[in-house]
Design a protein around this motif. Structure first.
Motif, PDB file in Angstrom:
ATOM      1  N   MET A   1       0.924  -1.177  -0.066  1.00 20.89           N
ATOM      2  CA  MET A   1       0.053  -0.072   0.025  1.00 20.89           C
ATOM      3  C   MET A   1       0.807   1.273  -0.081  1.00 20.89           C
ATOM      4  N   LYS A   2       0.335   2.239  -0.728  1.00 20.85           N
ATOM      5  CA  LYS A   2       1.091   3.489  -0.785  1.00 20.85           C
ATOM      6  C   LYS A   2      -0.068   4.647  -0.486  1.00 20.85           C
ATOM      7  N   ILE A   3       0.227   5.543   0.192  1.00 20.11           N
ATOM      8  CA  ILE A   3      -0.720   6.770   0.326  1.00 20.11           C
ATOM      9  C   ILE A   3      -0.419   7.869  -0.306  1.00 20.11           C
ATOM     10  N   TRP A   4      -1.348   8.306  -0.870  1.00 21.35           N
ATOM     11  CA  TRP A   4      -1.603   9.578  -2.193  1.00 21.35           C
ATOM     12  C   TRP A   4      -2.349  10.658  -1.280  1.00 21.35           C
ATOM     13  N   VAL A   5      -1.818  11.937  -1.247  1.00 23.62           N
ATOM     14  CA  VAL A   5      -2.568  12.868  -0.638  1.00 23.62           C
ATOM     15  C   VAL A   5      -2.753  13.816  -1.739  1.00 23.62           C
ATOM     16  N   ASP A   6      -4.148  14.280  -1.712  1.00 22.52           N
ATOM     17  CA  ASP A   6      -4.424  15.685  -2.424  1.00 22.52           C
ATOM     18  C   ASP A   6      -4.312  16.774  -1.555  1.00 22.52           C
ATOM     19  N   ILE A 145      -3.727  -0.845   9.898  1.00 22.28           N
ATOM     20  CA  ILE A 145      -3.666  -1.926  10.885  1.00 22.28           C
ATOM     21  C   ILE A 145      -4.256  -3.121  10.321  1.00 22.28           C
ATOM     22  N   LYS A 146      -5.342  -3.053   9.257  1.00 23.82           N
ATOM     23  CA  LYS A 146      -5.777  -3.937   8.433  1.00 23.82           C
ATOM     24  C   LYS A 146      -4.852  -4.297   7.324  1.00 23.82           C
ATOM     25  N   ASP A 147      -4.244  -3.290   6.730  1.00 24.24           N
ATOM     26  CA  ASP A 147      -3.072  -3.534   5.543  1.00 24.24           C
ATOM     27  C   ASP A 147      -1.880  -4.209   6.157  1.00 24.24           C
ATOM     28  N   THR A 148      -1.440  -3.905   7.496  1.00 25.04           N
ATOM     29  CA  THR A 148      -0.162  -4.590   7.822  1.00 25.04           C
ATOM     30  C   THR A 148      -0.400  -6.187   8.369  1.00 25.04           C
TER      31      THR A 148
END
Length: 150
Positions: A1-6, A145-148
């Motif tokens: 997962m990566k996080i992208w921020v507008d 937490i779900k992703d990890t």
């Protein structure tokens, strides 16, 4: 997962929560904006400056996002596009956009836009509150937490 921020309209307090989360989880978090932003020096936090213009940052996010990524945005059409690509979208007030709720959010957004275009004063969103910040942090933690655990 990566996080992208507008990031153009993202509240500073939300960016700070994201910076701490990126360090804690070691998840790459990339902010996109059409103006220069100051970010912490971290291998997990990145910044992409896009050209000024309507939806330029949104279009770049849609281009870069992959299935399973998380997008932080208050932009409902952007949220709809990334959900279609299999990503998740979370607004700065802590509401997770999903396949189940995005169509109704788009319909309401379009309805309010029509009202404003016809001269009706619909008011704006409520001021960003401590409760909004807490809701965002809680929802973000659940997602991370779900992703990890996967």
């Amino acid at each position: 997962m990566k996080i992208w921020v507008d990031a153009d309209a993202c509240p500073v307090v939300i960016k700070e929560i994201l910076f701490r989360a990126a360090e804690r989880t070691q998840i790459t978090t990339t902010l996109l904006a059409n103006q220069t932003l100051t970010i912490p020096n971290s291998p997990y936090i990145k910044f992409i400056r896009v050209q000024a213009g309507f939806d330029v940052a949104d279009n770049e996010i849609v281009k870069l996002v992959e299935e399973g990524d998380l997008i932080i945005t208050a932009d409902i059409p952007l949220a709809a596009e990334v959900i279609e690509k299999g990503a998740q979208a979370l607004n700065p007030r802590g509401e997770l956009y999903t396949l189940d709720n995005i169509k109704s959010r788009l319909t309401m957004r379009d309805f309010m836009d029509t009202l404003r275009s016809s001269g009706v004063n619909t008011g704006g969103p409520n001021a960003f509150s401590h409760r909004d910040r807490q809701q965002f942090a809680n929802t973000l933690d659940k997602i991370l937490i779900k992703d990890t655990n996967n």
